[in-house]
Motif scaffolding. Structure first.
Motif, PDB file in Angstrom:
ATOM      1  N   ALA A   1       0.827  -1.205   0.000  1.00  0.00           N
ATOM      2  CA  ALA A   1       0.000   0.000   0.000  1.00  0.00           C
ATOM      3  C   ALA A   1       0.861   1.255   0.000  1.00  0.00           C
ATOM      4  O   ALA A   1       0.605   2.207  -0.749  1.00  0.00           O
ATOM      5  CB  ALA A   1      -0.931  -0.017   1.213  1.00  0.00           C
ATOM      6  N   ALA A   2       1.899   1.263   0.844  1.00  0.00           N
ATOM      7  CA  ALA A   2       2.773   2.443   0.924  1.00  0.00           C
ATOM      8  C   ALA A   2       3.487   2.691  -0.399  1.00  0.00           C
ATOM      9  O   ALA A   2       3.543   3.825  -0.894  1.00  0.00           O
ATOM     10  CB  ALA A   2       3.787   2.251   2.053  1.00  0.00           C
TER      11      ALA A   2
ATOM     12  N   LEU B   1      16.029   0.250  13.671  1.00  0.00           N
ATOM     13  CA  LEU B   1      16.397   0.760  14.992  1.00  0.00           C
ATOM     14  C   LEU B   1      16.274   2.272  15.100  1.00  0.00           C
ATOM     15  O   LEU B   1      16.041   2.796  16.199  1.00  0.00           O
ATOM     16  CB  LEU B   1      17.827   0.332  15.329  1.00  0.00           C
ATOM     17  CG  LEU B   1      18.076  -1.175  15.361  1.00  0.00           C
ATOM     18  CD1 LEU B   1      19.539  -1.476  15.675  1.00  0.00           C
ATOM     19  CD2 LEU B   1      17.159  -1.856  16.384  1.00  0.00           C
ATOM     20  N   GLY B   2      16.418   2.974  13.973  1.00  0.00           N
ATOM     21  CA  GLY B   2      16.383   4.431  14.004  1.00  0.00           C
ATOM     22  C   GLY B   2      15.062   5.039  13.606  1.00  0.00           C
ATOM     23  O   GLY B   2      14.906   6.268  13.670  1.00  0.00           O
ATOM     24  N   LEU B   3      14.086   4.199  13.194  1.00  0.00           N
ATOM     25  CA  LEU B   3      12.778   4.730  12.801  1.00  0.00           C
ATOM     26  C   LEU B   3      11.624   3.865  13.329  1.00  0.00           C
ATOM     27  O   LEU B   3      10.869   4.296  14.195  1.00  0.00           O
ATOM     28  CB  LEU B   3      12.679   4.837  11.273  1.00  0.00           C
ATOM     29  CG  LEU B   3      13.541   5.905  10.586  1.00  0.00           C
ATOM     30  CD1 LEU B   3      13.503   5.723   9.069  1.00  0.00           C
ATOM     31  CD2 LEU B   3      13.051   7.300  10.962  1.00  0.00           C
ATOM     32  N   THR B   4      11.507   2.639  12.803  1.00  0.00           N
ATOM     33  CA  THR B   4      10.269   1.884  13.025  1.00  0.00           C
ATOM     34  C   THR B   4      10.119   1.317  14.425  1.00  0.00           C
ATOM     35  O   THR B   4       8.995   1.134  14.897  1.00  0.00           O
ATOM     36  CB  THR B   4      10.122   0.752  11.994  1.00  0.00           C
ATOM     37  OG1 THR B   4      11.190  -0.187  12.146  1.00  0.00           O
ATOM     38  CG2 THR B   4      10.111   1.296  10.576  1.00  0.00           C
TER      39      THR B   4
ATOM     40  N   SER C   1      10.128  -5.117  -1.098  1.00  0.00           N
ATOM     41  CA  SER C   1      10.816  -6.029  -0.176  1.00  0.00           C
ATOM     42  C   SER C   1      11.603  -5.265   0.875  1.00  0.00           C
ATOM     43  O   SER C   1      11.571  -5.602   2.070  1.00  0.00           O
ATOM     44  CB  SER C   1      11.785  -6.937  -0.957  1.00  0.00           C
ATOM     45  OG  SER C   1      11.127  -7.670  -1.944  1.00  0.00           O
ATOM     46  N   GLY C   2      12.320  -4.217   0.428  1.00  0.00           N
ATOM     47  CA  GLY C   2      13.233  -3.517   1.318  1.00  0.00           C
ATOM     48  C   GLY C   2      12.549  -2.848   2.487  1.00  0.00           C
ATOM     49  O   GLY C   2      12.979  -2.992   3.639  1.00  0.00           O
ATOM     50  N   LEU C   3      11.469  -2.127   2.230  1.00  0.00           N
ATOM     51  CA  LEU C   3      10.836  -1.388   3.327  1.00  0.00           C
ATOM     52  C   LEU C   3       9.943  -2.271   4.185  1.00  0.00           C
ATOM     53  O   LEU C   3       9.715  -1.981   5.363  1.00  0.00           O
ATOM     54  CB  LEU C   3      10.050  -0.193   2.790  1.00  0.00           C
ATOM     55  CG  LEU C   3       8.706  -0.408   2.093  1.00  0.00           C
ATOM     56  CD1 LEU C   3       7.547  -0.475   3.065  1.00  0.00           C
ATOM     57  CD2 LEU C   3       8.449   0.742   1.110  1.00  0.00           C
ATOM     58  N   SER C   4       9.427  -3.367   3.605  1.00  0.00           N
ATOM     59  CA  SER C   4       8.467  -4.194   4.340  1.00  0.00           C
ATOM     60  C   SER C   4       9.094  -4.861   5.561  1.00  0.00           C
ATOM     61  O   SER C   4       8.481  -4.933   6.637  1.00  0.00           O
ATOM     62  CB  SER C   4       7.877  -5.265   3.415  1.00  0.00           C
ATOM     63  OG  SER C   4       7.058  -4.693   2.424  1.00  0.00           O
TER      64      SER C   4
ATOM     65  N   LEU D   1      10.209   5.569   4.490  1.00  0.00           N
ATOM     66  CA  LEU D   1      10.708   4.239   4.129  1.00  0.00           C
ATOM     67  C   LEU D   1      10.784   4.057   2.619  1.00  0.00           C
ATOM     68  O   LEU D   1      11.735   3.468   2.095  1.00  0.00           O
ATOM     69  CB  LEU D   1       9.825   3.164   4.758  1.00  0.00           C
ATOM     70  CG  LEU D   1       9.858   3.074   6.285  1.00  0.00           C
ATOM     71  CD1 LEU D   1       8.828   2.065   6.791  1.00  0.00           C
ATOM     72  CD2 LEU D   1      11.249   2.709   6.783  1.00  0.00           C
ATOM     73  N   VAL D   2       9.785   4.558   1.901  1.00  0.00           N
ATOM     74  CA  VAL D   2       9.789   4.466   0.441  1.00  0.00           C
ATOM     75  C   VAL D   2      11.018   5.145  -0.138  1.00  0.00           C
ATOM     76  O   VAL D   2      11.656   4.646  -1.076  1.00  0.00           O
ATOM     77  CB  VAL D   2       8.499   5.089  -0.134  1.00  0.00           C
ATOM     78  CG1 VAL D   2       8.639   5.357  -1.627  1.00  0.00           C
ATOM     79  CG2 VAL D   2       7.305   4.170   0.116  1.00  0.00           C
ATOM     80  N   GLU D   3      11.388   6.273   0.435  1.00  0.00           N
ATOM     81  CA  GLU D   3      12.499   7.070  -0.088  1.00  0.00           C
ATOM     82  C   GLU D   3      13.869   6.466   0.195  1.00  0.00           C
ATOM     83  O   GLU D   3      14.869   6.884  -0.392  1.00  0.00           O
ATOM     84  CB  GLU D   3      12.412   8.485   0.500  1.00  0.00           C
ATOM     85  CG  GLU D   3      11.223   9.272  -0.039  1.00  0.00           C
ATOM     86  CD  GLU D   3      10.759  10.391   0.877  1.00  0.00           C
ATOM     87  OE1 GLU D   3       9.784  11.090   0.506  1.00  0.00           O
ATOM     88  OE2 GLU D   3      11.352  10.567   1.950  1.00  0.00           O
TER      89      GLU D   3
END
Length: 590
Positions: free
Chosen positions: A139-140, A275-278, A525-528, A514-516
């Motif tokens: 979705a994102a 560790l730095g965001l989510t 795959s990367g952001l999920s 995250l998309v960026e």
């Protein structure tokens, strides 16, 4: 496609596609959150053999089971999304989610199927988690790849509202069904495995509301209608223009998981994002929504209907914050808003939750100022909440601490003589010695338990603890959805709204951020994975972990340390390693 082209206003068709994507995601979150909203009731249905405090933790852990498997869903569906496209992955995730939710509504409880019932329940929760693990990243990415470059935070913030709107939808449905069922049908007796009514100590049948007995199934069964609507919406969607462009150019990744996580260049991005965001975003999100709801219901003893009303109003008042902070992040960047929300949460959680208790249940708050001390042999005390359910907590210390936790009593534990049973002192009045359930059986156990319960309850009542809800005239109560216009109730809603605003700060800009961080070929795959490890593990385990810490420590607020420590970790790591200025990036250039 150049940056200028991507900065143009969206077409009506693009807005329709993004609206359809958001609506379908709301329905999927609704399915997932039904369990969280009804965790206490479902715990009584499927974890019946355990004491109430332990049952609550197991119910929350079953809720968390769906979060634990989310990273695996992220890997599976993230790879599919990068290989075969965003649209068809959407269809698979919504179908798995909808059918799993519907089956929960049909599942017999522990009394009917024994241990098979909670096992199947947890399996269904894991299927929901797998589906959700593939849903959010898609979705994102889907929305971000449709959005104008200079409005990416604004448009993806609509996806960020879907989780809260799904929770709100689930609460409204529960409130409507609960009000109707309890009003139209009489209370029902609690039945044992043989179908015989369970009796209390006085020989009277133990009763429960009709909604608690069977009405809770209706919102789950009704989700089949949402599934049909969601499938129809998803079938109308077009594929992402970025994915189509990449496919036409033949630049797809043949092994997106290996490319995203198999080398340090991309792997470190996932680690920093986690560790730095989510991680911090997750604990603030779940503290502000799910743990707040659980805290109001099960710790400060507001009835479930009223608690749902207060939380629903806070969601209504606070949800625009997702849009506000998403739009703001397009101007000043994502990083300062997300880390700022984590820092404010860490600083204010203790006074805010304390104020919530004082406002919602003044009698309980006043009683908690009494000194309650558990004196016990330290070897007699154990950490009482075991996720596997294999440990039995029968020592006198464990029994004493579990009893106090169940009644939301703040206490401290001091070392006592070796080999001596635990005692409870309330304002210097020592309660009858606790008992060791492992050494007593039959009438001896029943007699010891009754003596202990009577002595403890009498001492706590003398100290002002409101042990019976009907005798507590100070606790907040809403008689209907619009019954919030008193000073006490408005204050509760405003406190909960403040917690939701913190949620919107950390969550509103996170999708765009995250998309960026990732190129198109491995973006899904990367952001999920970092998103779902953060939200599935750090966030999903928060309610059970916080409650267990509070119960073990003897302080109803001690569980907040989990969220505070993780949020502060994210502030430090994010400030040092998360790149700034990503809101200016052209995601079509890679």
């Amino acid at each position: 496609m150049d940056a200028g082209t991507r900065s143009r206003p969206m077409t009506a068709e693009e807005r329709k596609v993004i609206l359809a994507s958001s609506a379908g995601t709301i329905f999927e979150w609704y399915d997932f959150y039904l369990y969280g909203s009804l965790a206490a009731i479902i715990g009584a249905q499927f974890f019946t053999p355990f004491p109430e405090a332990t049952r609550n933790v197991f119910a929350l852990l079953a809720f968390a089971a769906g979060f634990i498997v989310r990273p695996f869903g992220a890997l599976v569906f993230g790879a599919l999304g990068d290989l075969v496209g965003r649209k068809y992955t959407f269809l698979m995730t919504i179908l798995i989610m909808g059918l799993s939710t519907f089956i929960v509504g049909l599942l017999p409880n522990y009394y009917s199927w024994g241990v098979a019932a909670p096992i199947i329940l947890i399996a269904l929760r894991m299927l929901q988690g797998l589906a959700l693990g593939g849903e959010y990243g898609g979705a994102a990415v889907y929305v971000a790849e449709h959005a104008p470059q200079n409005q990416r935070g604004y448009y993806t913030s609509f996806i960020q509202t879907t989780a809260t709107l799904g929770l709100l939808l689930s609460l409204i449905v529960i409130l409507l069904v609960q009000g109707y069922v309890n009003g139209a049908y009489p209370d029902q007796p609690v039945l044992d495995a043989a179908g015989v009514a369970v009796m209390d100590a006085n020989g009277n049948a133990v009763m429960q509301k009709a909604f608690n007995a069977w009405g809770w199934r209706i919102p789950f069964l009704g989700s089949i209608l949402l599934l049909a609507i969601s499938l129809y919406i998803r079938l109308q969607m077009n594929e992402s223009p970025a994915f189509k462009k990449m496919k036409e150019e033949g630049s797809q990744s043949k092994a997106p998981l290996r490319e995203a996580f198999g080398n340090w260049r991309n792997g470190k991005i996932a680690l920093i994002a986690l560790l730095g965001l989510t991680a911090g975003q997750a604990v603030v999100w779940y503290s502000g929504q799910f743990y707040a709801l659980f805290f109001v219901q099960n710790v400060i003893r507001v009835d479930s209907f009223s608690a749902n009303v207060f939380v629903a109003w806070s969601l209504i008042l606070g949800t625009y914050g997702f849009i506000f902070f998403g739009r703001l992040s397009d101007r000043i960047g994502r990083k300062p808003i997300i880390l700022g929300g984590c820092l404010i949460a860490a600083i204010t959680y203790f006074p805010v939750f304390g104020l919530l208790t004082k406002t919602a249940n003044p009698a309980l708050h006043a009683a908690q100022q009494n000194q309650v001390v558990v004196t016990a042999d330290p070897n007699d005390c154990s950490f009482q909440f075991n996720p596997t359910g294999t440990a039995k907590f029968t020592s006198s210390c464990d029994i004493a601490k579990a009893a106090l936790s169940r009644l939301s009593v703040n206490s401290e534990t001091v070392d006592g003589p070796a080999g001596q049973p635990a005692t409870i002192s309330v304002n210097g009045v020592v309660v009858a010695t606790s008992y060791d359930a492992a050494r007593l059986t039959g009438e001896d156990l029943a007699t010891a338990k009754k003596a202990f319960d009577t002595g403890m309850n009498d001492a706590l009542r003398t100290a002002g603890y409101p042990l019976v809800a009907s005798e507590n005239t100070t606790v907040a109560k809403a008689n209907h959805f619009f019954d919030i216009f008193t000073g006490q109730k408005i204050t509760i809603v405003l406190i909960l709204t403040y917690l939701i605003v913190l949620v919107t700060m950390v969550y509103g800009p996170i999708a765009a951020m995250l998309v960026e961080l990732y190129p198109t070929r491995i973006r899904y795959s990367g952001l999920s994975l970092p998103y779902h490890i953060g939200n599935g593990w750090f966030g999903g385990l928060l309610p059970a972990t916080a409650f267990a810490i509070s119960a073990q420590s003897g302080n109803i607020y001690a569980g907040l340390w989990y969220a505070i420590v993780v949020a502060l970790m994210t502030v430090v790591i994010g400030a040092l390693f998360v790149p700034g200025g990503t809101h200016k990036k052209d995601i079509f250039a890679d």
